[in-house]
Design a protein around this motif. Structure first.
Motif, short mmCIF file in Angstrom:
data_model
loop_
_atom_site.label_atom_id
_atom_site.label_comp_id
_atom_site.label_asym_id
_atom_site.label_seq_id
_atom_site.Cartn_x
_atom_site.Cartn_y
_atom_site.Cartn_z
N SER A 77 -2.30 -2.60 -3.60
CA SER A 77 -1.50 -2.02 -2.17
C SER A 77 -1.17 -0.22 -1.97
CB SER A 77 -0.51 -2.77 -1.94
OG SER A 77 0.85 -2.35 -2.05
N TYR A 78 -0.55 0.06 -0.85
CA TYR A 78 0.26 1.40 -1.49
C TYR A 78 1.26 1.73 -2.34
CZ TYR A 78 3.28 -1.51 1.37
OH TYR A 78 4.00 -2.35 2.01
N ARG A 79 2.06 0.77 -2.78
CA ARG A 79 3.11 0.92 -3.57
C ARG A 79 2.79 0.68 -5.32
NH1 ARG A 79 8.42 0.87 -2.00
NH2 ARG A 79 7.71 -1.35 -0.58
N ASP A 80 1.69 1.70 -5.36
CA ASP A 80 1.33 1.49 -6.71
C ASP A 80 0.76 2.49 -7.96
OD1 ASP A 80 0.34 4.01 -5.49
OD2 ASP A 80 -1.82 3.59 -4.43
N HIS A 126 -4.10 1.32 -1.51
CA HIS A 126 -4.61 0.34 0.19
C HIS A 126 -3.44 0.99 0.83
CE1 HIS A 126 -8.45 0.15 -1.37
NE2 HIS A 126 -8.10 -0.39 -2.51
N GLY A 127 -3.59 1.57 1.81
CA GLY A 127 -2.63 1.71 2.98
C GLY A 127 -2.45 0.58 3.44
N ILE A 128 -3.94 0.34 4.31
CA ILE A 128 -3.54 -1.27 5.05
C ILE A 128 -2.92 -2.07 4.60
CG2 ILE A 128 -5.71 -1.86 6.94
CD1 ILE A 128 -5.40 0.48 7.62
N VAL A 129 -1.86 -2.98 5.14
CA VAL A 129 -1.08 -4.51 4.38
C VAL A 129 -2.81 -5.20 4.57
CG1 VAL A 129 0.37 -5.78 4.80
CG2 VAL A 129 0.48 -3.49 4.60
N GLY A 130 -2.52 -5.88 3.38
CA GLY A 130 -3.45 -6.98 2.34
C GLY A 130 -5.06 -6.69 3.23
N GLY A 157 2.05 -7.83 -1.32
CA GLY A 157 3.50 -8.67 -0.88
C GLY A 157 3.03 -9.82 -0.06
N ASP A 158 4.80 -9.93 0.08
CA ASP A 158 5.55 -11.25 0.82
C ASP A 158 4.43 -10.74 2.53
OD1 ASP A 158 7.64 -9.47 -0.42
OD2 ASP A 158 8.00 -9.89 1.57
N GLY A 159 5.16 -9.34 2.97
CA GLY A 159 4.95 -9.43 4.57
C GLY A 159 2.93 -9.37 4.38
N ALA A 160 2.51 -8.95 3.89
CA ALA A 160 0.09 -9.23 3.66
C ALA A 160 0.01 -10.81 3.43
CB ALA A 160 0.28 -8.03 2.15
N VAL A 161 0.95 -11.14 2.81
CA VAL A 161 0.21 -13.09 2.78
C VAL A 161 0.25 -12.98 3.87
CG1 VAL A 161 2.38 -14.16 2.22
CG2 VAL A 161 0.65 -14.62 0.96
N ASN A 186 6.32 -10.85 -4.38
CA ASN A 186 7.58 -10.91 -2.59
C ASN A 186 9.37 -10.69 -3.68
OD1 ASN A 186 9.16 -12.09 -1.30
ND2 ASN A 186 9.34 -14.63 -2.14
N ASN A 187 9.04 -8.97 -3.25
CA ASN A 187 10.43 -8.62 -3.46
C ASN A 187 11.33 -9.43 -2.52
OD1 ASN A 187 9.22 -7.39 -1.26
ND2 ASN A 187 8.29 -5.23 -2.39
N ARG A 188 11.37 -9.81 -1.25
CA ARG A 188 12.25 -10.66 -0.77
C ARG A 188 12.31 -9.73 0.77
NH1 ARG A 188 17.72 -12.05 -2.53
NH2 ARG A 188 17.78 -12.21 -4.73
N TYR A 189 11.39 -8.68 1.37
CA TYR A 189 11.21 -7.86 2.41
C TYR A 189 9.62 -7.01 2.48
CZ TYR A 189 16.14 -8.25 2.01
OH TYR A 189 17.57 -8.50 1.84
N GLY A 190 9.77 -6.99 3.84
CA GLY A 190 8.10 -6.45 4.43
C GLY A 190 9.20 -5.07 5.08
C1 LIG Z 1 -2.59 -3.81 8.77
C2 LIG Z 1 -1.11 -2.88 8.64
N1 LIG Z 1 0.42 -3.15 9.85
C3 LIG Z 1 0.59 -2.99 9.56
C4 LIG Z 1 0.85 -1.48 8.43
C5 LIG Z 1 2.75 -1.46 7.97
N2 LIG Z 1 3.43 -1.25 6.94
C6 LIG Z 1 3.38 -0.45 5.65
S1 LIG Z 1 3.79 -1.20 4.87
C7 LIG Z 1 4.30 -2.82 5.53
C8 LIG Z 1 5.23 -4.14 4.94
C9 LIG Z 1 4.66 -4.19 4.18
O1 LIG Z 1 5.32 -5.96 3.18
P1 LIG Z 1 5.35 -6.10 1.93
O2 LIG Z 1 3.43 -7.03 2.16
O3 LIG Z 1 6.30 -7.09 1.79
O4 LIG Z 1 5.14 -5.17 0.92
P2 LIG Z 1 5.63 -3.88 0.45
O5 LIG Z 1 6.05 -3.21 0.89
O6 LIG Z 1 7.39 -5.16 -0.07
O7 LIG Z 1 5.50 -4.10 -1.29
C10 LIG Z 1 3.85 -2.85 6.65
C11 LIG Z 1 4.40 -3.92 7.79
C12 LIG Z 1 -0.29 -1.49 7.54
N3 LIG Z 1 -0.47 -0.53 6.55
N4 LIG Z 1 -0.76 -2.10 8.03
#
Ligand SMILES: Cc1ncc(C[n+]2csc(CCOP(=O)(O)OP(=O)(O)O)c2C)c(N)n1
Ligand SMILES: [Mg+2]
Length: 334
Positions: A77-80, A126-130, A157-161, A186-190
């Motif tokens: 993802s973006y945390r790259d 990649h900036g788009i989550v997932g 990430g735990d949010g992307a899943v 899984n860093n516990r927060y999105g």
């Molecule tokens: C499709 C989409 N929805 C929302 C966002 C906004 N957004 C950026 S990071 C993020 C949280 C994702 O959390 P996680 O997958 O747990 O990754 P982490 O940041 O913890 O590494 C969100 C909702 C985005 N970039 N893309």
């Protein structure tokens, strides 16, 4: 197989030969110091756009990298930044991309979230989550299609899943037994939402069970545990048995991005993780227990500091891209 020794807190902790531990220590420290410097440059106004630091999560990427070869593919993802450094990308090129300079990996036009290295088989950023999950699955498909015995590591990430495209990917990867390894960090927060508030059911490792994808939960603050589980997943994929999901339990010590209200988790929680579970300190303790001296460690610290200082200098002296390059290197021709 890692050796085990009795840990200071009484439990069994894994250990490994000093040479191996020193490499992990060095690689994790490079990421830590690089990220600290990136945070400073951001504070000085030298980095525009987003910047997501990886501090606290270093053992995940360093442990996984120890299980693959340079021909295997990596995407995240973006945390790259940590993933790129672990892949062997040049710290100068990564830092200069953060500052938007021509010496950066995307010639100053991609920034923190959009960097790639075909040479190191790193596919972004990649900036788009997932969004990296179908691409990582496609990379695994390409390995299979081309008859290469290689794997694709896809970090999410735990949010992307919870994104729909993740499950389309799981289905195809399982159906075609693709050499895909999905590493859920899984860093516990999105952002500011805890995993408990976002995910129905706590076991993210089991998210592929209805597709028959084996899942494993791993201690992501322990580089040796990550390496061990990662090694199993890579062997499984390379033997033609298909994908694995690793839910790697980790923690980010810093905010989600550079602007973070820090109100969604208690300070004590962060302090506790920093003092008790820091992945770098854990390896440092193992090294000291094996006889590595303070002087040896200081020497490594100095080497890393020099690499990061050099990258930061380069990132401030490399010129900004000229206006004439505004429309170049945007699309790759067919
Ligand atoms: C499709 C989409 N929805 C929302 C966002 C906004 N957004 C950026 S990071 C993020 C949280 C994702 O959390 P996680 O997958 O747990 O990754 P982490 O940041 O913890 O590494 C969100 C909702 C985005 N970039 N893309
Ligand atoms: Mg997260």
């Amino acid at each position: 197989m890692p050796k085990t020794k009795k840990g200071e807190r009484g439990g069994e902790v894994k250990s490994a030969p000093a040479g191996e531990l020193l490499k992990y220590y060095r690689d994790m420290l490079l990421i830590r110091r690089f990220e600290e410097r990136a945070g400073q440059l951001y504070g000085m106004g030298l980095i525009g756009g987003f910047c997501h630091l990886y501090i606290g999560q270093e053992a995940v990427v360093v442990g996984m990298q120890a299980t693959i070869t340079p021909d295997d593919a990596v995407i995240t993802s973006y945390r790259d930044h940590g993933h790129m450094l672990a892949c062997g990308m040049d710290p100068r090129g990564v830092m200069a991309e953060l500052t938007g300079r021509i010496g950066g990996y995307s010639k100053g036009k991609g920034g923190s979230m959009h960097m790639f290295s075909r040479q190191k088989n790193f596919f972004g950023g990649h900036g788009i989550v997932g969004a990296q999950v179908p691409i990582g699955t496609g990379l695994a498909f390409a390995h299979r299609y081309n008859g290469h015995r290689r794997v694709s590591l896809t970090y999410l990430g735990d949010g992307a899943v919870n994104q729909g495209q993740v499950y389309e990917s799981f289905n195809m990867a399982a159906l075609w037994k693709l050499p895909a390894i999905y590493i859920i960090e899984n860093n516990r927060y999105g952002m500011g939402t805890s995993v408990e508030r976002a995910a129905a059911g706590p076991a993210l490792a089991e998210r592929g069970s209805s597709y028959g994808i084996p899942g494993e939960q791993v201690d992501g603050m322990d580089v040796l545990a990550v390496k061990e589980a990662g090694g199993r997943a890579v062997a499984h994929a390379k033997a033609g048995n298909g994908p694995t999901i690793l839910e790697v339990m980790t923690y980010r010590f810093r905010g989600h991005s550079m602007s973070d209200p820090a109100k969604y988790r208690p300070k004590e929680e962060v302090d506790k993780m920093r003092t008790e579970r820091d992945p770098i300190n854990q390896v440092r303790d193992l090294l000291v227990a094996q006889g590595t001296t303070e002087d040896d460690l200081k020497k490594i610290d100095r080497e890393i500091r020099d690499i990061v200082a050099d990258a930061a200098d380069f990132a401030q002296t490399s010129p900004e891209p000229p206006e004439s390059t505004l429309y170049t290197d945007i699309l790759v021709g067919a």
